[in-house]
Scaffold this motif. Structure first.
Motif, short mmCIF file in Angstrom:
data_model
loop_
_atom_site.label_atom_id
_atom_site.label_comp_id
_atom_site.label_asym_id
_atom_site.label_seq_id
_atom_site.Cartn_x
_atom_site.Cartn_y
_atom_site.Cartn_z
N ALA A 170 0.87 -1.19 0.00
CA ALA A 170 0.00 0.00 0.00
C ALA A 170 0.90 1.22 0.00
CB ALA A 170 -0.92 0.01 1.21
N SER A 171 0.33 2.36 -0.35
CA SER A 171 1.10 3.60 -0.24
C SER A 171 1.28 3.94 1.24
CB SER A 171 0.40 4.73 -0.97
OG SER A 171 -0.92 4.90 -0.52
N GLY A 172 2.31 4.71 1.54
CA GLY A 172 2.68 4.97 2.93
C GLY A 172 1.56 5.56 3.77
N HIS A 173 0.75 6.46 3.21
CA HIS A 173 -0.31 7.09 4.01
C HIS A 173 -1.44 6.15 4.33
CE1 HIS A 173 -1.93 7.64 -0.10
NE2 HIS A 173 -3.11 7.67 0.48
N ASN A 174 -1.47 4.97 3.68
CA ASN A 174 -2.51 3.97 3.99
C ASN A 174 -2.00 2.84 4.87
OD1 ASN A 174 -4.83 5.00 2.64
ND2 ASN A 174 -3.98 4.34 0.67
N ARG A 175 -0.78 2.97 5.36
CA ARG A 175 -0.18 1.88 6.12
C ARG A 175 -1.01 1.49 7.34
NH1 ARG A 175 3.26 1.17 10.47
NH2 ARG A 175 4.67 -0.63 10.30
N GLU A 176 -1.37 2.45 8.16
CA GLU A 176 -2.12 2.12 9.38
C GLU A 176 -3.52 1.61 9.06
OE1 GLU A 176 -0.78 1.86 12.34
OE2 GLU A 176 1.08 2.41 11.32
N TYR A 177 -4.11 2.13 8.00
CA TYR A 177 -5.43 1.66 7.58
C TYR A 177 -5.37 0.17 7.22
CZ TYR A 177 -9.44 0.92 4.46
OH TYR A 177 -10.56 0.42 3.86
N VAL A 178 -4.39 -0.22 6.43
CA VAL A 178 -4.28 -1.62 6.02
C VAL A 178 -3.95 -2.51 7.20
CG1 VAL A 178 -3.09 -3.23 4.47
CG2 VAL A 178 -3.68 -0.94 3.67
N LYS A 179 -3.14 -2.00 8.11
CA LYS A 179 -2.86 -2.77 9.33
C LYS A 179 -4.13 -2.95 10.17
CE LYS A 179 0.95 -3.06 11.41
NZ LYS A 179 2.16 -2.87 12.26
N SER A 180 -5.01 -1.95 10.15
CA SER A 180 -6.26 -2.06 10.91
C SER A 180 -7.17 -3.13 10.33
CB SER A 180 -6.99 -0.71 10.94
OG SER A 180 -7.62 -0.42 9.70
N LEU A 181 -6.98 -3.47 9.06
CA LEU A 181 -7.76 -4.53 8.43
C LEU A 181 -7.22 -5.91 8.77
CD1 LEU A 181 -8.31 -3.00 4.86
CD2 LEU A 181 -9.89 -2.96 6.81
N GLY A 182 -6.00 -5.96 9.32
CA GLY A 182 -5.45 -7.23 9.74
C GLY A 182 -4.07 -7.56 9.20
N ALA A 183 -3.51 -6.71 8.35
CA ALA A 183 -2.18 -7.01 7.81
C ALA A 183 -1.13 -6.98 8.90
CB ALA A 183 -1.82 -6.00 6.72
N ASP A 184 -0.25 -7.97 8.90
CA ASP A 184 0.84 -8.01 9.87
C ASP A 184 1.99 -7.09 9.46
OD1 ASP A 184 0.03 -10.37 11.73
OD2 ASP A 184 -0.29 -11.14 9.69
N HIS A 185 2.20 -6.97 8.16
CA HIS A 185 3.25 -6.11 7.63
C HIS A 185 2.71 -5.38 6.40
CE1 HIS A 185 6.07 -8.48 10.06
NE2 HIS A 185 5.46 -9.54 9.57
N VAL A 186 3.01 -4.10 6.28
CA VAL A 186 2.59 -3.32 5.12
C VAL A 186 3.83 -2.71 4.49
CG1 VAL A 186 1.18 -1.41 4.27
CG2 VAL A 186 0.34 -2.82 6.16
N ILE A 187 4.03 -2.98 3.20
CA ILE A 187 5.18 -2.48 2.46
C ILE A 187 4.74 -1.30 1.60
CG2 ILE A 187 6.98 -3.04 0.79
CD1 ILE A 187 6.58 -6.01 1.57
N ASP A 188 5.40 -0.18 1.76
CA ASP A 188 5.13 0.99 0.94
C ASP A 188 5.74 0.76 -0.44
OD1 ASP A 188 4.94 3.44 -0.33
OD2 ASP A 188 5.64 4.61 1.39
#
Length: 326
Positions: A173-191
């Protein structure tokens, strides 16, 4: 009835709300009073080139939630007043209108606790993600999944479904969506804009690679997925098949899976249509139980759909947009 009309192919950004005659259900169909209709990239993509089955003006809109007002012959499992959700056939008239037709076999019942706008956010993106996660992958044999585009519709639902299944989820995901994607359940989010995705995936998996990649981005991205899977890994592609020649034979023993949700309507297979209903029922149950987010970010009136589709085409929309008609 009022409907958003596509006057000719390629003119989807110029659609206007006009009056047309309401349809009548044929055998095996129901007439639905549309309360909400979801927007998807497939709307502007198909409208750009048109479809040989369309006559103009045409009505777009595949994701419909509403109330049955009439049933055709041989429909005995549904009745007027039932709250329903369905994924429509893109070769036929769609749901950006006050009334729409649906094949009875594809309907799912909306629980009383679920709002029409939340329900309408599900079908195209949600059912695609469900088929990718639960229909294609041998989940009991997998641990780590890479899901591209976690802030989008398909990716956002896939992240949630994979996490509900107890898997380790890496997403892009893009950096500004990192916390949003983590809130959906992702353990790691790569910008993906800042990091080397391949290098980061290998780092997170100690060089082994992931057990599966779910790719809704492009053929090029799916091809890169072949490099990122471990031995006996899987690539599920939604936006183009990978180039298999990029991997030397007898090195990974990989599997590749296609998800093409709309193909169910063209298959001529009654079971394929019934599966749309089954998936809808299961996702609506998760939504009603509070285990799944509809990803609903924006609710708009029907006349704002063209402008919203323009924004969707720019590929920077988070979650789902739904038009509310009633």
């Amino acid at each position: 009835m009022k409907a958003l009309l596509l006057q000719e192919k390629g003119k989807w950004n110029e659609m206007k709300v006009s009056e047309i005659s309401a349809p009548e259900p044929a055998a095996g169909e129901v007439l639905v009073e549309v309360h909400a209709a979801g927007l998807n990239p497939v709307d502007y993509k198909t409208a750009t080139g048109g479809n040989p089955n369309w006559t103009y003006p045409h009505v777009l809109g595949l994701d419909v939630a509403g109330v049955i007002t009439a049933v055709g012959e041989s429909v005995d499992q549904w009745k007027p007043g039932d709250r329903v959700l369905y994924h429509g056939d893109l070769t036929r008239t769609g749901g950006f209108a006050e009334f729409a037709l649906a094949k009875a076999s594809t309907l799912s019942r909306i629980p009383d606790s679920v709002d029409f706008t939340d329900a309408a956010a599900l079908p195209t993106a949600g059912y695609t993600a469900y088929q990718a996660v639960h229909g294609k992958l041998p989940l009991t044999q997998l641990n780590t999944l890479l899901i591209h585009g976690g802030a989008g519709g398909v990716g956002g639902f896939a992240v949630q479904l994979a996490k509900l299944a107890g898997k380790r989820v890496i997403s892009t995901a893009s950096g500004h969506n990192r916390e949003y994607v983590k809130s959906l359940g992702a353990d790691h989010v790569i910008d993906y804009r800042e990091a080397d995705v391949a290098a980061e995936v290998l780092r997170l998996t100690d060089g082994r690679g992931v057990d599966a990649v779910i790719d809704s981005i492009s053929r090029q991205s799916a091809t890169q997925g072949l490099e990122l899977i471990a031995f006996f890994g899987h690539v599920v592609h939604i936006a183009g098949a990978p180039d298999y020649t990029s991997v030397k034979p007898f090195t990974k023993a990989f599997s590749v899976h296609e998800v093409a949700l709309g193909a169910a309507h063209q298959s001529g297979d009654p079971e394929a249509l019934r599966q749309l209903s089954v998936i809808g029922d299961e996702m609506l149950a998760l939504l009603a139980a509070g285990k799944l987010s509809s990803l609903l970010e924006e609710v708009i009136p029907l006349d704002q759909v063209p402008a919203a589709l323009v924004r969707l085409s720019e590929r920077h929309i988070r979650g789902k947009i739904v038009a509310k008609l009633k």
